[in-house]
Design an enzyme around this catalytic site. Structure first.
Site, PDB file in Angstrom:
ATOM      1  N   ASN A 197       0.827  -1.214   0.000  1.00 57.60           N
ATOM      2  CA  ASN A 197       0.000   0.000   0.000  1.00 57.60           C
ATOM      3  C   ASN A 197       0.862   1.266   0.000  1.00 57.60           C
ATOM      4  O   ASN A 197       0.541   2.236  -0.685  1.00 57.60           O
ATOM      5  CB  ASN A 197      -0.944   0.002   1.213  1.00 57.60           C
ATOM      6  CG  ASN A 197      -2.261  -0.696   0.890  1.00 57.60           C
ATOM      7  OD1 ASN A 197      -2.431  -1.209  -0.200  1.00 57.60           O
ATOM      8  ND2 ASN A 197      -3.169  -0.721   1.841  1.00 57.60           N
ATOM      9  N   CYS A 237      -7.792   3.285   3.492  1.00 56.79           N
ATOM     10  CA  CYS A 237      -6.568   2.470   3.585  1.00 56.79           C
ATOM     11  C   CYS A 237      -5.271   3.256   3.413  1.00 56.79           C
ATOM     12  O   CYS A 237      -4.443   3.291   4.330  1.00 56.79           O
ATOM     13  CB  CYS A 237      -6.613   1.351   2.549  1.00 56.79           C
ATOM     14  SG  CYS A 237      -7.893   0.153   2.924  1.00 56.79           S
ATOM     15  N   GLY A 267      -3.941  13.434  -9.708  1.00 57.70           N
ATOM     16  CA  GLY A 267      -5.244  13.921  -9.247  1.00 57.70           C
ATOM     17  C   GLY A 267      -5.117  14.856  -8.065  1.00 57.70           C
ATOM     18  O   GLY A 267      -4.118  15.568  -7.922  1.00 57.70           O
TER      19      GLY A 267
HETATM   20  C1  UDX Z   1      -6.298   0.275  -1.609  1.00 59.61           C
HETATM   21  C2  UDX Z   1      -5.386  -0.787  -2.276  1.00 59.61           C
HETATM   22  O1  UDX Z   1      -5.383  -0.563  -3.691  1.00 59.61           O
HETATM   23  C3  UDX Z   1      -5.864  -2.187  -1.934  1.00 59.61           C
HETATM   24  O2  UDX Z   1      -4.954  -3.158  -2.474  1.00 59.61           O
HETATM   25  C4  UDX Z   1      -5.929  -2.344  -0.414  1.00 59.61           C
HETATM   26  O3  UDX Z   1      -6.422  -3.626  -0.078  1.00 59.61           O
HETATM   27  C5  UDX Z   1      -6.806  -1.260   0.200  1.00 59.61           C
HETATM   28  O4  UDX Z   1      -6.327   0.036  -0.201  1.00 59.61           O
HETATM   29  P1  UDX Z   1      -8.731   1.284  -2.079  1.00 59.61           P
HETATM   30  O5  UDX Z   1      -8.434   2.221  -0.949  1.00 59.61           O
HETATM   31  O6  UDX Z   1     -10.036   0.565  -2.081  1.00 59.61           O
HETATM   32  O7  UDX Z   1      -7.603   0.139  -2.166  1.00 59.61           O
HETATM   33  O8  UDX Z   1      -8.683   2.123  -3.444  1.00 59.61           O
HETATM   34  P2  UDX Z   1      -7.595   2.404  -4.585  1.00 59.61           P
HETATM   35  O9  UDX Z   1      -8.206   2.053  -5.883  1.00 59.61           O
HETATM   36  O10 UDX Z   1      -6.291   1.834  -4.285  1.00 59.61           O
HETATM   37  O11 UDX Z   1      -7.505   4.025  -4.516  1.00 59.61           O
HETATM   38  C6  UDX Z   1      -7.008   4.689  -3.358  1.00 59.61           C
HETATM   39  C7  UDX Z   1      -6.953   6.181  -3.589  1.00 59.61           C
HETATM   40  O12 UDX Z   1      -5.954   6.519  -4.539  1.00 59.61           O
HETATM   41  C8  UDX Z   1      -8.240   6.798  -4.120  1.00 59.61           C
HETATM   42  O13 UDX Z   1      -8.483   8.034  -3.472  1.00 59.61           O
HETATM   43  C9  UDX Z   1      -7.959   7.022  -5.594  1.00 59.61           C
HETATM   44  O14 UDX Z   1      -8.712   8.074  -6.141  1.00 59.61           O
HETATM   45  C10 UDX Z   1      -6.485   7.355  -5.569  1.00 59.61           C
HETATM   46  N1  UDX Z   1      -5.777   7.036  -6.817  1.00 59.61           N
HETATM   47  C11 UDX Z   1      -5.673   5.752  -7.250  1.00 59.61           C
HETATM   48  C12 UDX Z   1      -5.168   8.069  -7.540  1.00 59.61           C
HETATM   49  O15 UDX Z   1      -5.240   9.247  -7.165  1.00 59.61           O
HETATM   50  N2  UDX Z   1      -4.474   7.748  -8.680  1.00 59.61           N
HETATM   51  C13 UDX Z   1      -4.350   6.479  -9.121  1.00 59.61           C
HETATM   52  O16 UDX Z   1      -3.690   6.266 -10.153  1.00 59.61           O
HETATM   53  C14 UDX Z   1      -4.970   5.441  -8.388  1.00 59.61           C
END
Ligand code: UDX
Length: 457
Positions: A208, A260, A253
């Site tokens: 993470n 998480c 972004g």
């Molecule tokens: C995350 C991990 O991906 C997952 O493996 C773990 O089990 C829990 O934490 P999650 O929090 O559900 O999952 O969402 P994720 O899709 O990872 O996005 C997290 C944050 O990062 C969001 O706010 C999203 O908008 C942001 N993000 C994600 C970005 O700003 N840019 C990206 O390229 C990807």
């Protein structure tokens, strides 16, 4: 196999549902009676594509049951999964009180050999303490083992993620426990990383924190791109096609949010500090991510002014990411609060998270709309704050006809810059210059320096 899953949040409820769908007999346990009643009635406490169908199917086929009693849930189980919340405490470390409570109750009710598995994200050393608490609370001597089996699912695609995992991580100091847990997952065909307890616990945090760092890297690249006249989307594309880098988690972004990443990055930083190591890279990640929404706000207020009294703003997106109703640590919600604080009237829309957001934000100066276009009527500018795919395909001509002035602050790079500008919008994206506004372009870097100097977080 007979399984028990304690905790019915994202990890626990999805886990219980998928395990039962694999043919296991599963008891889901939660202390929240109301929640258990709702789940039994087929009403899911979380918005997660595909989940209710799987839960209902397995309840009706007799493989999935729910109870509020740990004693009942673990009685027949061969494996007991602990999936309770581990929120961030005031110190930045994980708050493990729910894990300790569950461990105590497992100990008091243990009636034969079982593998007790922690699936919640927990710091290194937690499983050893779980073992100790269970041992201290045993009513009579019973053999058991503990194991760590971190979950990597993402909200919004958790059902899909759990079925198609890249790998399964299992940590235990007992070969018997490793064998039992391995047999639960072998049918998936993906690699199984079997290791010791502490390494398994660390893998989840490392993964993470690395992903959060990757996002933060591209967010900082976005600042440089804006100043230097490059386009961060193309830079990310060019980088991501290198297999060693990969294209995932390179979307610039307004910063990462959710339940998480912010808590896990802080907890890992805290773990390092507790072991007398200053994890400088993670300190920067936390700092840069915190400042990301302020850079976005700075851009907006440079154009709109810092007094937004009398202005109406259209807001698309409240959830921390797309495909979820979750607003925990949502950067979108933070920005909404800031815009309202400057006096703006807000018309907001989110496909799933409006009800949850309303509980936090209330109704003062906010109108909750029932679709995207309703937010824009007579608004002074449009803000895109969550990466819902449906926002990217909105009709730009219609948006222009509804807005009082054609201005978009796109915090997720949802629209194509050239197309948007060709249609006459003043378009502020992340990591791309806004045409015709050279004074504003690139101002972010000076602001970023001020933020760090003042230590304003
Ligand atoms: C995350 C991990 O991906 C997952 O493996 C773990 O089990 C829990 O934490 P999650 O929090 O559900 O999952 O969402 P994720 O899709 O990872 O996005 C997290 C944050 O990062 C969001 O706010 C999203 O908008 C942001 N993000 C994600 C970005 O700003 N840019 C990206 O390229 C990807």
């Amino acid at each position: 196999m007979k399984l028990c899953v304690i905790g019915t949040g994202y990890v626990g409820l999805v886990g219980a549902a998928i395990f039962s769908d694999w043919g296991n007999t599963v008891f889901g346990v939660d202390i929240d009676e109301e929640k258990i009643k709702r789940i039994k009635a087929g009403e899911m406490p979380i918005y997660e594509p595909g989940l209710s169908e799987i839960v209902l199917k397995n309840i009706s086929e007799g493989r999935l049951s729910f109870t509020t009693s740990i004693a009942e849930g673990i009685k027949e189980a061969e494996i007991v999964f602990i999936c309770v919340g581990t929120p961030q405490s005031e110190t930045g470390a994980a708050d493990l009180s729910a894990v300790w409570t569950v461990a105590k109750e497992i100990g008091q009710n243990l009636n034969g050999y079982k593998v007790i598995v922690t699936k919640s994200t927990v710091p290194v050393g937690t499983n050893e303490k779980v073992k100790q608490i269970i041992t201290e609370n045993l009513a009579s001597p019973v053999e058991f083992d503990v194991a760590s089996n971190p979950e990597f699912l993402r909200e919004g695609s958790s059902v899909e993620d759990m079925q198609n995992t890249d790998r399964t991580v299992i940590g235990s100091d007992s070969p018997k426990a490793l064998e039992i847990l391995t047999s639960l997952y072998t049918h998936l065909g993906s690699p199984i990383v079997a290791t010791n307890l502490r390494s398994a616990e660390m893998i989840k945090y490392a993964a993470n924190a690395f992903l959060a760092t990757k996002i933060t890297f591209i967010n900082e690249m976005a600042q440089v791109c804006e100043k230097a006249g490059a386009d961060v989307t193309m830079v990310a594309k060019g980088m991501g096609l290198d297999k060693r880098i990969g294209s995932a988690f390179l979307r610039a972004g307004i910063g990462y949010g959710g339940s998480c990443f912010p808590k896990d990055v802080s907890a890992l930083y805290r773990t390092a500090t507790d072991h007398s190591y200053d994890f400088k890279l993670l300190r920067s990640v936390i700092e840069v991510n915190y400042g990301q929404k302020d850079l976005f706000m700075f851009k907006a207020t440079r154009f709109l002014g810092t007094n937004l009294n009398g202005k109406t703003l259209a807001i698309l997106g409240l959830a921390f990411k797309d495909n979820t109703d979750d607003i925990r640590d949502s950067v979108a919600v933070e920005i909404v609060k800031k815009l309202r604080g400057l006096g703006a009237q807000l018309k907001v829309y989110d496909p799933a998270a409006s009800d949850n957001a309303r509980k936090i934000l209330g109704d003062t100066s906010i109108t909750y709309c029932s679709n995207e276009y309703e937010t824009m009527e007579g608004a002074d500018a449009l803000f895109v704050l969550t990466e819902w795919k449906q926002f990217a395909v909105l009709d730009l001509a219609k948006i222009k006809s509804l807005l009082k002035q054609p201005v978009i602050f796109d915090g997720r790079n949802s629209f194509d810059k050239d197309t948007t500008e060709a249609q006459g919008f003043t378009y502020f994206a992340i990591g791309k210059r806004t045409n015709g506004l050279e004074k504003i372009n690139g101002a972010g870097n000076n602001y970023s320096a001020t933020l760090i100097k003042n230590g304003s977080h």
